[in-house]
Design an enzyme around this catalytic site. Structure first.
Site, PDB file in Angstrom:
ATOM      1  CG  HIS A  38      -8.551  -3.618  -1.320  1.00 39.81           C
ATOM      2  ND1 HIS A  38      -9.480  -2.770  -2.427  1.00 39.81           N
ATOM      3  CD2 HIS A  38      -8.594  -2.771  -0.250  1.00 39.81           C
ATOM      4  CE1 HIS A  38     -10.236  -1.991  -1.473  1.00 39.81           C
ATOM      5  NE2 HIS A  38      -9.284  -1.834  -0.885  1.00 39.81           N
ATOM      6  CG  ASP A  44      -1.437   0.588   0.919  1.00 35.43           C
ATOM      7  OD1 ASP A  44      -1.493   2.419   0.933  1.00 35.43           O
ATOM      8  OD2 ASP A  44      -3.340   0.729   1.303  1.00 35.43           O
ATOM      9  CB  ILE A  45       1.588   4.187  -2.161  1.00 35.42           C
ATOM     10  CG1 ILE A  45       0.043   4.234  -3.182  1.00 35.42           C
ATOM     11  CG2 ILE A  45       1.987   3.378  -3.436  1.00 35.42           C
ATOM     12  CD1 ILE A  45      -0.224   5.217  -4.237  1.00 35.42           C
TER      13      ILE A  45
HETATM   14  P1  AMP Z   1     -10.288   1.302   1.082  1.00 35.11           P
HETATM   15  O1  AMP Z   1     -10.651   1.550  -0.203  1.00 35.11           O
HETATM   16  O2  AMP Z   1     -10.335   2.087   1.915  1.00 35.11           O
HETATM   17  O3  AMP Z   1     -10.130  -0.439   1.861  1.00 35.11           O
HETATM   18  O4  AMP Z   1      -8.046   1.541   0.649  1.00 35.11           O
HETATM   19  C1  AMP Z   1      -7.868   1.760  -0.171  1.00 35.11           C
HETATM   20  C2  AMP Z   1      -6.558   1.229  -0.117  1.00 35.11           C
HETATM   21  O5  AMP Z   1      -5.467   1.708  -1.054  1.00 35.11           O
HETATM   22  C3  AMP Z   1      -5.721   2.652   0.675  1.00 35.11           C
HETATM   23  O6  AMP Z   1      -5.273   1.993   1.820  1.00 35.11           O
HETATM   24  C4  AMP Z   1      -5.023   3.264  -0.657  1.00 35.11           C
HETATM   25  O7  AMP Z   1      -3.486   3.714   0.046  1.00 35.11           O
HETATM   26  C5  AMP Z   1      -4.467   2.587  -1.231  1.00 35.11           C
HETATM   27  N1  AMP Z   1      -3.833   2.913  -2.716  1.00 35.11           N
HETATM   28  C6  AMP Z   1      -4.142   3.379  -3.749  1.00 35.11           C
HETATM   29  N2  AMP Z   1      -3.927   3.798  -4.827  1.00 35.11           N
HETATM   30  C7  AMP Z   1      -2.863   3.039  -4.488  1.00 35.11           C
HETATM   31  C8  AMP Z   1      -1.445   2.825  -5.780  1.00 35.11           C
HETATM   32  N3  AMP Z   1      -1.075   2.845  -6.881  1.00 35.11           N
HETATM   33  N4  AMP Z   1      -0.619   1.661  -5.180  1.00 35.11           N
HETATM   34  C9  AMP Z   1      -0.787   0.803  -4.103  1.00 35.11           C
HETATM   35  N5  AMP Z   1      -1.693   1.556  -2.557  1.00 35.11           N
HETATM   36  C10 AMP Z   1      -2.773   2.025  -3.321  1.00 35.11           C
END
Ligand code: AMP
Ligand code: ZN
Length: 139
Positions: A99, A30-31
């Site tokens: 995810h 996760d970034i």
């Molecule tokens: P959620 O939809 O709230 O369960 O979390 C989405 C997750 O995706 C968050 O923790 C973001 O930091 C992560 N995220 C969003 N874009 C990216 C990316 N390009 N690469 C890695 N993680 C990502």
């Protein structure tokens, strides 16, 4: 899916720090990590949430989660690993591609609020009524 960021991560159009992949799933860092080693595991076939996931992909994600969590445990020796998965905007899902989060909990780390709730006895009548309603709706 054309404009899904996680589908683009799978194809490599958006770069990612990949930690694992097999024929059904892809796992990457996760970034915006809640903690060091915060990892996401996604199905390669686009599904928005739990309700759209096939049994085979769900099973693959859980199996991969164990594999990746074991790697995190070995690499980082956390105190514990939280496994979280959100469905729908009401549950704070932001990226609409299913995810699984693996969040390592390091010694002395701050609170992880979602895992901390007040223990307060519920109303048993209401709990029974709700339980019966859910049980009757399960197909
Ligand atoms: P959620 O939809 O709230 O369960 O979390 C989405 C997750 O995706 C968050 O923790 C973001 O930091 C992560 N995220 C969003 N874009 C990216 C990316 N390009 N690469 C890695 N993680 C990502
Ligand atoms: Zn997608």
């Amino acid at each position: 899916m054309e404009n899904c960021i996680f589908c683009q991560i799978i194809t490599g159009r958006i770069p990612s720090v990949k930690v694992y992949e097999d024929d059904r799933v892809f796992a990457f860092e996760d970034i915006n990590p809640i903690s060091e080693g915060h990892t996401l595991i996604i199905p390669k076939t686009h599904a928005e949430n739990l309700f759209e996931m096939t049994g085979a992909d769900l099973s693959a994600v859980i199996h991969a989660s164990k594999k990746v969590a074991s790697g995190i445990q070995k690499a980082l020796s956390p105190d514990g690993i939280a496994m979280l998965q959100l469905n729908g905007r009401g549950a704070n899902q932001v990226v609409m591609h299913y995810h699984m989060h693996l969040v390592p909990r390091m010694p002395g780390a701050g609170r992880l609020p979602i895992t901390i709730w007040e223990i307060k006895a519920g109303d048993m009548d209401a709990i029974q009524k709700t339980g019966a309603k859910i049980a009757a709706a399960i197909e």
